[in-house]
Motif scaffolding. Structure first.
Motif, PDB file in Angstrom:
ATOM      1  N   HIS A 111       0.817  -1.219   0.000  1.00 39.78           N
ATOM      2  CA  HIS A 111       0.000   0.000   0.000  1.00 39.78           C
ATOM      3  C   HIS A 111       0.861   1.285   0.000  1.00 39.78           C
ATOM      4  O   HIS A 111       0.536   2.263  -0.686  1.00 39.78           O
ATOM      5  CB  HIS A 111      -0.897  -0.033   1.246  1.00 39.78           C
ATOM      6  CG  HIS A 111      -1.773   1.153   1.419  1.00 39.78           C
ATOM      7  ND1 HIS A 111      -2.964   1.307   0.755  1.00 39.78           N
ATOM      8  CD2 HIS A 111      -1.626   2.267   2.180  1.00 39.78           C
ATOM      9  CE1 HIS A 111      -3.517   2.457   1.111  1.00 39.78           C
ATOM     10  NE2 HIS A 111      -2.728   3.066   1.970  1.00 39.78           N
ATOM     11  N   GLY A 145      -1.567   6.035   8.934  1.00 41.72           N
ATOM     12  CA  GLY A 145      -0.833   5.036   9.698  1.00 41.72           C
ATOM     13  C   GLY A 145       0.677   5.150   9.603  1.00 41.72           C
ATOM     14  O   GLY A 145       1.406   4.471  10.336  1.00 41.72           O
ATOM     15  N   GLU A 171      -2.644  10.549  11.828  1.00 41.23           N
ATOM     16  CA  GLU A 171      -3.205  10.185  13.127  1.00 41.23           C
ATOM     17  C   GLU A 171      -3.200  11.421  14.047  1.00 41.23           C
ATOM     18  O   GLU A 171      -4.172  11.673  14.774  1.00 41.23           O
ATOM     19  CB  GLU A 171      -2.298   9.089  13.703  1.00 41.23           C
ATOM     20  CG  GLU A 171      -2.819   8.327  14.854  1.00 41.23           C
ATOM     21  CD  GLU A 171      -1.771   7.284  15.297  1.00 41.23           C
ATOM     22  OE1 GLU A 171      -0.760   7.053  14.594  1.00 41.23           O
ATOM     23  OE2 GLU A 171      -1.975   6.706  16.382  1.00 41.23           O
ATOM     24  N   PHE A 173      -3.276  14.576  13.087  1.00 39.79           N
ATOM     25  CA  PHE A 173      -4.332  15.473  12.597  1.00 39.79           C
ATOM     26  C   PHE A 173      -5.690  15.002  13.133  1.00 39.79           C
ATOM     27  O   PHE A 173      -6.500  15.802  13.606  1.00 39.79           O
ATOM     28  CB  PHE A 173      -4.376  15.480  11.060  1.00 39.79           C
ATOM     29  CG  PHE A 173      -3.530  16.563  10.428  1.00 39.79           C
ATOM     30  CD1 PHE A 173      -4.018  17.857  10.300  1.00 39.79           C
ATOM     31  CD2 PHE A 173      -2.259  16.291   9.947  1.00 39.79           C
ATOM     32  CE1 PHE A 173      -3.255  18.858   9.716  1.00 39.79           C
ATOM     33  CE2 PHE A 173      -1.478  17.287   9.361  1.00 39.79           C
ATOM     34  CZ  PHE A 173      -1.980  18.583   9.239  1.00 39.79           C
ATOM     35  N   GLY A 186      -9.916  14.139  10.640  1.00 39.60           N
ATOM     36  CA  GLY A 186      -9.500  15.446  11.114  1.00 39.60           C
ATOM     37  C   GLY A 186      -8.655  16.264  10.153  1.00 39.60           C
ATOM     38  O   GLY A 186      -8.692  17.495  10.177  1.00 39.60           O
ATOM     39  N   PRO A 188      -8.671  16.840   6.757  1.00 43.86           N
ATOM     40  CA  PRO A 188      -9.381  17.792   5.893  1.00 43.86           C
ATOM     41  C   PRO A 188     -10.056  18.901   6.708  1.00 43.86           C
ATOM     42  O   PRO A 188     -10.104  20.052   6.269  1.00 43.86           O
ATOM     43  CB  PRO A 188     -10.426  16.914   5.188  1.00 43.86           C
ATOM     44  CG  PRO A 188      -9.894  15.522   5.276  1.00 43.86           C
ATOM     45  CD  PRO A 188      -9.097  15.443   6.531  1.00 43.86           C
ATOM     46  N   ASP A 191      -7.419  21.411   7.738  1.00 46.23           N
ATOM     47  CA  ASP A 191      -6.978  22.078   6.500  1.00 46.23           C
ATOM     48  C   ASP A 191      -7.994  23.169   6.103  1.00 46.23           C
ATOM     49  O   ASP A 191      -7.640  24.321   5.862  1.00 46.23           O
ATOM     50  CB  ASP A 191      -6.871  21.005   5.400  1.00 46.23           C
ATOM     51  CG  ASP A 191      -6.088  21.476   4.180  1.00 46.23           C
ATOM     52  OD1 ASP A 191      -5.710  22.657   4.132  1.00 46.23           O
ATOM     53  OD2 ASP A 191      -5.870  20.649   3.271  1.00 46.23           O
ATOM     54  N   GLY A 274       0.618   9.961   0.120  1.00 44.85           N
ATOM     55  CA  GLY A 274      -0.215   9.572   1.264  1.00 44.85           C
ATOM     56  C   GLY A 274      -1.296  10.606   1.527  1.00 44.85           C
ATOM     57  O   GLY A 274      -1.242  11.723   1.011  1.00 44.85           O
ATOM     58  N   GLY A 275      -2.281  10.234   2.335  1.00 40.77           N
ATOM     59  CA  GLY A 275      -3.444  11.090   2.570  1.00 40.77           C
ATOM     60  C   GLY A 275      -3.104  12.509   3.010  1.00 40.77           C
ATOM     61  O   GLY A 275      -3.743  13.474   2.569  1.00 40.77           O
ATOM     62  N   ASN A 279      -2.891  17.890   2.068  1.00 41.54           N
ATOM     63  CA  ASN A 279      -2.934  19.124   2.871  1.00 41.54           C
ATOM     64  C   ASN A 279      -2.379  20.328   2.096  1.00 41.54           C
ATOM     65  O   ASN A 279      -1.238  20.317   1.633  1.00 41.54           O
ATOM     66  CB  ASN A 279      -2.133  18.912   4.162  1.00 41.54           C
ATOM     67  CG  ASN A 279      -2.251  20.095   5.094  1.00 41.54           C
ATOM     68  OD1 ASN A 279      -1.446  21.007   5.058  1.00 41.54           O
ATOM     69  ND2 ASN A 279      -3.280  20.092   5.914  1.00 41.54           N
ATOM     70  N   CYS A 302      -4.196  11.458  -3.566  1.00 44.75           N
ATOM     71  CA  CYS A 302      -3.313  11.339  -2.395  1.00 44.75           C
ATOM     72  C   CYS A 302      -3.922  10.369  -1.392  1.00 44.75           C
ATOM     73  O   CYS A 302      -3.230   9.545  -0.794  1.00 44.75           O
ATOM     74  CB  CYS A 302      -3.139  12.694  -1.702  1.00 44.75           C
ATOM     75  SG  CYS A 302      -2.112  13.850  -2.620  1.00 44.75           S
ATOM     76  N   THR A 303      -5.238  10.485  -1.179  1.00 42.30           N
ATOM     77  CA  THR A 303      -5.899   9.574  -0.241  1.00 42.30           C
ATOM     78  C   THR A 303      -6.100   8.218  -0.931  1.00 42.30           C
ATOM     79  O   THR A 303      -5.925   8.087  -2.145  1.00 42.30           O
ATOM     80  CB  THR A 303      -7.241  10.169   0.226  1.00 42.30           C
ATOM     81  OG1 THR A 303      -7.919  10.703  -0.903  1.00 42.30           O
ATOM     82  CG2 THR A 303      -7.016  11.302   1.220  1.00 42.30           C
TER      83      THR A 303
HETATM   84  O1  KG4 Z   1      -3.465   7.526   2.927  1.00 40.54           O
HETATM   85  P1  KG4 Z   1      -4.748   7.648   3.625  1.00 40.54           P
HETATM   86  O2  KG4 Z   1      -5.989   7.961   2.805  1.00 40.54           O
HETATM   87  O3  KG4 Z   1      -5.066   6.365   4.448  1.00 40.54           O
HETATM   88  C1  KG4 Z   1      -4.037   5.655   5.099  1.00 40.54           C
HETATM   89  O4  KG4 Z   1      -3.307   4.909   4.390  1.00 40.54           O
HETATM   90  O5  KG4 Z   1      -3.890   5.883   6.315  1.00 40.54           O
HETATM   91  O6  KG4 Z   1      -4.570   8.776   4.737  1.00 40.54           O
HETATM   92  C2  KG4 Z   1      -5.613   9.125   5.600  1.00 40.54           C
HETATM   93  C3  KG4 Z   1      -5.128  10.249   6.505  1.00 40.54           C
HETATM   94  C4  KG4 Z   1      -6.126  10.631   7.593  1.00 40.54           C
HETATM   95  O7  KG4 Z   1      -5.443  10.660   8.833  1.00 40.54           O
HETATM   96  C5  KG4 Z   1      -6.593  12.016   7.171  1.00 40.54           C
HETATM   97  O8  KG4 Z   1      -6.933  12.855   8.288  1.00 40.54           O
HETATM   98  C6  KG4 Z   1      -5.384  12.540   6.439  1.00 40.54           C
HETATM   99  O9  KG4 Z   1      -4.898  11.438   5.720  1.00 40.54           O
HETATM  100  N1  KG4 Z   1      -5.728  13.614   5.505  1.00 40.54           N
HETATM  101  C7  KG4 Z   1      -5.296  14.894   5.638  1.00 40.54           C
HETATM  102  C8  KG4 Z   1      -5.910  15.644   4.598  1.00 40.54           C
HETATM  103  N2  KG4 Z   1      -6.679  14.775   3.844  1.00 40.54           N
HETATM  104  C9  KG4 Z   1      -6.549  13.551   4.427  1.00 40.54           C
HETATM  105  N3  KG4 Z   1      -4.461  15.446   6.539  1.00 40.54           N
HETATM  106  C10 KG4 Z   1      -4.229  16.759   6.437  1.00 40.54           C
HETATM  107  N4  KG4 Z   1      -4.782  17.547   5.491  1.00 40.54           N
HETATM  108  C11 KG4 Z   1      -5.620  17.040   4.541  1.00 40.54           C
HETATM  109  N5  KG4 Z   1      -6.168  17.803   3.618  1.00 40.54           N
END
Ligand code: KG4
Ligand code: ZN
Length: 336
Positions: A111, A145, A171, A173, A186, A188, A191, A274-275, A279, A302-303
């Motif tokens: 992943h 994660g 985590e 955030f 948290g 988004p 942000d 990554g997610g 940001n 990204c997510t």
């Molecule tokens: O990569 P992802 O979709 O899932 C994992 O593999 O964990 O990442 C999810 C994480 C969550 O903690 C979410 O709050 C964070 O990405 N995230 C953000 C934003 N969009 C998603 N963190 C900060 N700003 C954002 N815009």
């Protein structure tokens, strides 16, 4: 070469179709955010059950959006780790059934490696986003994660230089947003709030100092926010001011470590993945401070999504990395 990518490691049931590793044909993501929001975090059992329900509708939508049928596929790729065991098992078994019934190669994808390959996905072949990887690339993978600083020396060749010693960036955030009553997820929420109210006016929160040159720590920052929210450090500032100061501290730590690692290792570009790479402040500050080109996927890639898994699989397949039907999940899989 048309690859179908299946992603179910956490709370998104996602399937993407990608041609030749970079051309994005479709990316369908069925999010479970609303299901988990009332619990303030992902409930693993509910996630697995929802993946079972969503898998076939998401596949149907992906094929219809791609304008193709199952026999048009050349490979089936799937995330086999890291992630939630039950959630991973749903995607993996679905992928095995598809690959077996269609006599297609089954490609196992890490992943975290998948997140990196979102960087080179092109929506419009006439307008390529990037020239492709310039090795060595410094990759900052920041998700719910993981927070890893990785040197990518070639396709499939990674060296992990740093990581978080406690909470992952996403985590942190999510936990801080919960403390501020901003809901789940948290990242988004923080942000958006900061984009609306602007940068922190007066409050400056600390950056962790660590022995490992490229390691991160975010739990001290979270505890600091908690003490402020509880009024243990005098009058509490507004949630927007606190959220902005928190985001500023996280972004500064991430960018500083990534730039140091890139410079020390002669990286020719920096890839943000990554997610948390969605940001807006992190994207802005990294692009502003980096002396080398910065490559970042569009926010929706990204997510978690299936297209990044299909993209990565193209290169895994080129390296003859094909699984047999006894492939198992690896919930604790790492990179580098
Ligand atoms: O990569 P992802 O979709 O899932 C994992 O593999 O964990 O990442 C999810 C994480 C969550 O903690 C979410 O709050 C964070 O990405 N995230 C953000 C934003 N969009 C998603 N963190 C900060 N700003 C954002 N815009
Ligand atoms: Zn992810």
């Amino acid at each position: 070469m048309r690859t179908l990518g299946i992603e179910t490691s956490c709370d998104e049931t996602a399937i993407g179709v990608v041609d030749d590793g970079t051309r994005l044909v479709t990316s369908i993501v069925s999010s479970q955010v609303e299901l988990h929001a009332e619990y303030g975090g992902v409930v693993p059992e509910l996630a697995s059950r929802k993946h079972v329900e969503a898998m076939i509708p998401v596949l149907d939508e992906a094929l219809s959006d791609a304008g193709c049928a199952l026999p048009d596929l050349d490979a089936v790729a799937v995330t086999y780790g890291p992630g939630l065991s039950g959630a991973l098992l749903v995607g993996l078994n679905f992928a095995k059934a598809l690959a077996f019934s269609l006599s297609l190669p089954l490609v196992p994808v890490n992943h975290l490696e998948g997140h990196i390959y979102a960087a080179w996905l092109k929506r419009d072949p006439a307008n390529p986003r990037s020239q492709g990887p310039r090795f060595p690339s410094l990759v900052l993978i920041v998700s719910g994660g993981h927070s890893d600083v990785v040197l990518m020396e070639d396709h499939g060749r990674y060296r992990r230089l740093g990581q978080t010693v406690d909470d992952a960036a996403g985590e942190a955030f999510d936990k801080v947003a919960r403390l501020l009553g901003l809901g789940f997820p948290g990242g988004p929420a923080i942000d958006r709030l900061t984009a609306k109210h602007g940068r922190a006016k007066t409050l400056r929160l600390p950056r962790a100092r660590l022995d490992g040159a490229y390691d991160f720590s975010f739990s001290g920052l979270k505890s600091k926010v908690q003490r402020i929210v509880r009024g243990e450090e005098g009058d509490s500032p507004e949630a927007a001011e606190l959220a902005a100061a928190f985001q500023e501290s996280v972004v500064d730590s991430l960018v500083t470590k990534a730039l140091d690692a890139a410079a020390d290792n002669g990286a020719r570009e920096i890839i943000l993945a990554g997610g948390v790479a969605a940001n807006s402040e992190l994207r802005r500050v990294l692009a502003q401070r980096s002396p080398v080109p910065v490559v970042v996927p569009p926010p929706d890639l990204c997510t978690d999504n299936g297209a990044m898994i299909a993209a990565c699989a193209h290169y895994r397949l080129a390296a003859s990395d094909v699984a047999t039907l006894d492939l198992d999940i690896n919930p604790a899989l790492q990179i580098g």
